[in-house]
Design an enzyme around this catalytic site. Structure first.
Site, PDB file in Angstrom:
ATOM      1  N   HIS A 473      -7.541 -18.298  30.025  1.00  0.00           N
ATOM      2  CA  HIS A 473      -7.715 -17.128  30.885  1.00  0.00           C
ATOM      3  C   HIS A 473      -7.561 -15.776  30.186  1.00  0.00           C
ATOM      4  CE1 HIS A 473      -8.207 -15.010  34.533  1.00  0.00           C
ATOM      5  NE2 HIS A 473      -7.599 -15.837  35.341  1.00  0.00           N
ATOM      6  N   TYR A 589      -2.053 -12.262  47.377  1.00  0.00           N
ATOM      7  CA  TYR A 589      -2.817 -11.730  46.246  1.00  0.00           C
ATOM      8  C   TYR A 589      -4.265 -12.177  46.390  1.00  0.00           C
ATOM      9  CZ  TYR A 589      -3.951 -11.026  41.215  1.00  0.00           C
ATOM     10  OH  TYR A 589      -4.493 -10.624  40.011  1.00  0.00           O
ATOM     11  N   THR A 602      -9.361  -6.908  36.406  1.00  0.00           N
ATOM     12  CA  THR A 602      -9.093  -7.225  37.811  1.00  0.00           C
ATOM     13  C   THR A 602      -8.120  -6.228  38.426  1.00  0.00           C
ATOM     14  OG1 THR A 602      -7.259  -8.704  37.234  1.00  0.00           O
ATOM     15  CG2 THR A 602      -9.461  -9.697  37.452  1.00  0.00           C
TER      16      THR A 602
END
EC number: 2.3.1.21
Length: 773
Positions: A473, A589, A602
């Site tokens: 990630h 979230y 993000t």
């Protein structure tokens, strides 16, 4: 072995008659072709650098401007208002240049300067235009005249065929919100989650921060925003990802699944051959920067493409304090894991990519190889699945030299990692629920030693030829991998295809060197570390409660008839499902993106709002009427969409507070407010997987070729992770994760509540599931 001989360009032996030199013409040929390939890639990069560097103009426009200037000079017209004459006088003080030469050179120099000035003006104008985000807040379906004029100007300045990175220098910088605005939005977000006493205490902390410490931290942050390309992204990558010392598996890495109901072939090697070739075609298009930049609002507003740079040839390198990301410009091989062995497979032959049938041939040779794993080899990748510090120490001690270093380099410098899995996964009609859950869990963590979790992508091909991806990630976010994955699935089925007997199309090639085994020398002490890593990783993997299911009662088509955003609809369904499941609200979230800005990644949308709580409470109150619930639903949807737009346009809450916290640590000052904010757990973490390339094939004509999307592990030990993908008009797929060790959570239970919540909300509109037809 034949491949060993081909790998050596020349050999010599000393004889009584002198030196006997033997050349391998095949090896020399491959060396020459490799060199040509390398120079070709360098030329393409150079050419693309020029094209991108002069955007939004094009290189040929330089000639037009220069010819225009010189032509006007010959016509006795001075377009420079005397500047050409000044340039001419300063060119040659010795008098050796003729007047005609000086005029031409002066005209070329002035024309070039004028051309550069026009480019910079166009680029700055485009950046100013792209800084306007009022279009996002306009009523859906209604566009003002000023917005239409603005769009037309953006299109004019965007050129006809922009390359992948063309817009990078024209994208605006991420703005730094005012401290008071961020604090105010934060307090609004936690109001429904706190008792009055706790909220008053937090309000006092927040107001003190906004007046005293906040402005000081903000000054440093603004200074960084003027200097850095993006004031968030580098710190986000370092402190959220690379400095994390826990396992990547489950905690950070995520997965992507393929089509649910269709398997185009049942031959594992053939599926691997086609899909690996499709991945390489995508990589070639990426290297040439020929991918179209993603644009919103009718292909008008560009998104940042920076995250594509590290999609391939990338690996995360463990360190004792922090990891690093290793990215190389080119890689000509992949590493394949099968039955405990590691194989290096070259991707080029005769100066070209291996064709699908040739890749199938390579994969089949690996599957047929009877050799056994070397000591410690089979479960070596467990080091990448567990805590980072033991792996970093082990890497430094046992993999810094010799054959272990060479083999580890081959893995880390591979284009990507491939696992030929020995298990069978995917949808089974006789047990649909358990089969899909098993498929998802296998992609998330496998057996903890058959995925190289440090690689940017690990491509998995199961024994029954189902496929999937496990992605690291830190280097980029899921939409980048999703973009690749959409291309691979469509190319595999609709472009490459298979023969009638299930093999890749084309012929085998006996001249291709066979895959080579990577060699390891793993001592007993290292094997003990591997076993310990596997033990801790297995505990983590076995604790994951993962439920993945298709929701086909209705989809985006029916939700649109409700005149609401599909994402807002699903987010409110998640709030309702969570309340049904837990009997309380929690900090939620939802991942949004900030790629309207250069190097944006993000931002968080805090989906649990006062408005959503009011709606959920009305749904749970038997005394409330359908009209009351519907009214509250629409108010909550509007609020959610507003928060999402704020997040996308740089006015979010969490990234700003995170960066202020980092500044406070650098300054060695303590902030009780920031410390408390950043320690709040996200017990419901959600994300939508976007469908980005709808033009690849027609979903309506091919309804069975739908992707399942992907998912991730739970963020909190006592919370849920929920991912969803909206495909076509009638299909949504959900992925729900939690932990068995938490007595409060149950992914299957939450899934049932979510299905019911979706149906409860659609019923408010008086629509039935048949309305989609």
């Amino acid at each position: 072995m034949a491949e060993a001989h081909q790998a050596v360009a020349f050999q010599f032996t000393v004889t009584p008659d002198g030196i006997d030199l033997r050349l391998s013409h095949e090896a020399l040929k491959q060396i020459c072709l490799s060199g040509l390939h390398s120079w070709k890639k360098k030329f393409i990069r150079f050419k693309n650098g020029i094209i991108t560097g002069v955007f939004p103009a094009n290189p040929s426009s330089w000639l037009i401007v220069v010819v225009g200037v010189i032509s006007s000079m010959h016509a006795k017209v001075d377009p420079s208002l005397g500047m050409i004459a000044k340039i001419s006088r300063t060119l040659d003080t010795t008098g050796r240049m003729s007047s005609q030469t000086k005029n031409i050179v002066s005209g070329v120099l002035f024309g070039t300067g004028l051309w550069v000035a026009v480019i910079m003006t166009m680029r700055y104008s485009l950046k100013v235009l792209l800084s306007y985000h009022g279009w996002m807040f306009a009523e859906h379906g209604k566009m003002s005249r000023s917005t239409k004029i603005w769009m037309a100007m953006v299109k004019v300045l965007s050129g006809r065929k922009p390359m992948l990175y063309s817009f990078q220098t024209s994208l605006p910088r991420l703005p730094v919100p005012a401290v008071k605005d961020t604090v105010s939005r934060y307090l609004e977000s936690v109001r429904p989650l706190m008792k009055e006493e706790d909220f008053q205490r937090m309000t006092a902390l927040a107001q003190d921060f906004a007046v005293n410490l906040g402005p000081k931290l903000q000054w440093y942050l603004k200074l960084k925003s003027w200097w850095a390309t993006n004031y968030v992204s580098d710190w986000w990558e370092e402190y959220i990802y690379l400095r994390g010392r826990g396992p990547l598996m489950v905690n950070s890495n995520y997965y992507a699944m393929e089509m649910l109901y269709i398997t185009p072939t049942h031959i594992q090697a053939a599926r691997a051959g086609n899909t690996i070739h499709a991945i390489l075609l995508y990589r070639r298009t990426l290297d040439r920067e020929e991918l179209k930049p993603i644009r919103l609002l009718g292909s008008t507003i560009p998104l940042c493409s920076a995250q594509w740079e590290r999609l391939f040839n990338t690996s995360r390198i463990p360190g004792e304090e922090t990891d690093t990301i290793q990215h190389i410009k080119d890689s000509r091989h992949i590493v394949v894991y099968h039955r405990g062995r590691y194989f290096k497979v070259w991707l080029y032959h005769d100066g070209r990519l291996l064709r699908p049938r040739e890749l199938e041939q390579q994969m089949q040779q690996i599957l047929d190889d009877p050799s056994e794993p070397q000591p410690g080899e089979a479960k070596l990748a467990a080091l990448t699945a567990a805590d980072r510090v033991p792996w970093a120490k082990c890497r430094q001690t046992y993999f810094a030299r010799g054959k272990n270093k060479q083999s580890l380099d081959a893995v880390e410098k591979a284009a990507f990692f491939v696992t030929l899995d020995e298990s069978e996964q995917g949808y089974r009609e006789e047990d649909p629920e358990a089969s899909i859950d098993s498929y998802a869990k296998s992609l998330l963590h496998g057996r903890c030693f058959d995925r190289w979790f440090d690689k940017s992508i690990t491509f998995v091909v199961f024994k029954n030829s189902k496929i999937g991806i496990n992605a690291e990630h830190s280097w980029a976010d899921a939409p980048v991998v999703g973009h690749l994955w959409e291309y691979v699935m469509a190319t595999d089925v609709f472009q490459l295809g298979y023969s009638e007997d299930g093999h890749c199309k084309g012929d085998t090639n006996p001249n291709i060197p066979k895959p080579t085994r990577l060699q390891w020398d793993i001592p007993g002490e290292c094997q003990e570390v591997i076993d310990a890593s596997l033990s801790s990783a297995s505990l983590l993997a076995n604790d994951v409660d993962l439920h993945s299911f298709p929701f086909d009662s209705f989809g985006k088509g029916l939700i649109k008839k409700c005149r609401t955003s599909p994402d807002a609809f699903i987010q409110l369904a998640l709030q309702l499902a969570h309340y049904k499941d837990m009997g309380k609200f929690c900090l939620t979230y939802e991942a949004s993106m900030t790629r309207l800005f250069r190097e944006g990644r993000t931002e968080t949308v805090r989906s649990c709002t006062m408005e959503s709580c009011n709606f959920v409470q009305a749904m749970m109150d038997p005394k409330s009427t359908a009209e009351q619930r519907l009214k509250l639903f629409k108010i909550a949807c509007e609020k959610h969409q507003h928060l999402y737009r704020l997040a996308m346009t740089g006015a979010g809450i969490d990234r700003h507070l995170f960066c202020l916290y980092v500044v406070s640590k650098y300054l060695a000052v303590d902030s009780p407010f920031l410390k408390e904010v950043l320690s709040e757990p996200w017990r419901l973490s959600t994300s939508q997987t976007p469908q980005q390339q709808v033009e690849l094939f027609d979903f309506e004509k091919n309804p069975d070729y739908v992707s399942c999307g992907g998912g991730f592990g739970p963020v909190a030990d006592d919370g849920y992770g929920v991912s969803y993908i909206i495909v076509g008009e009638n299909f949504i797929h959900f992925h729900i994760s939690s932990k068995f060790s938490s007595p409060e959570t149950d992914s299957h239970r939450f899934g049932k509540h979510l299905r019911q919540a979706m149906m409860d909300i659609i019923t408010l509109f008086g629509l039935t599931i048949n309305s989609k037809k």
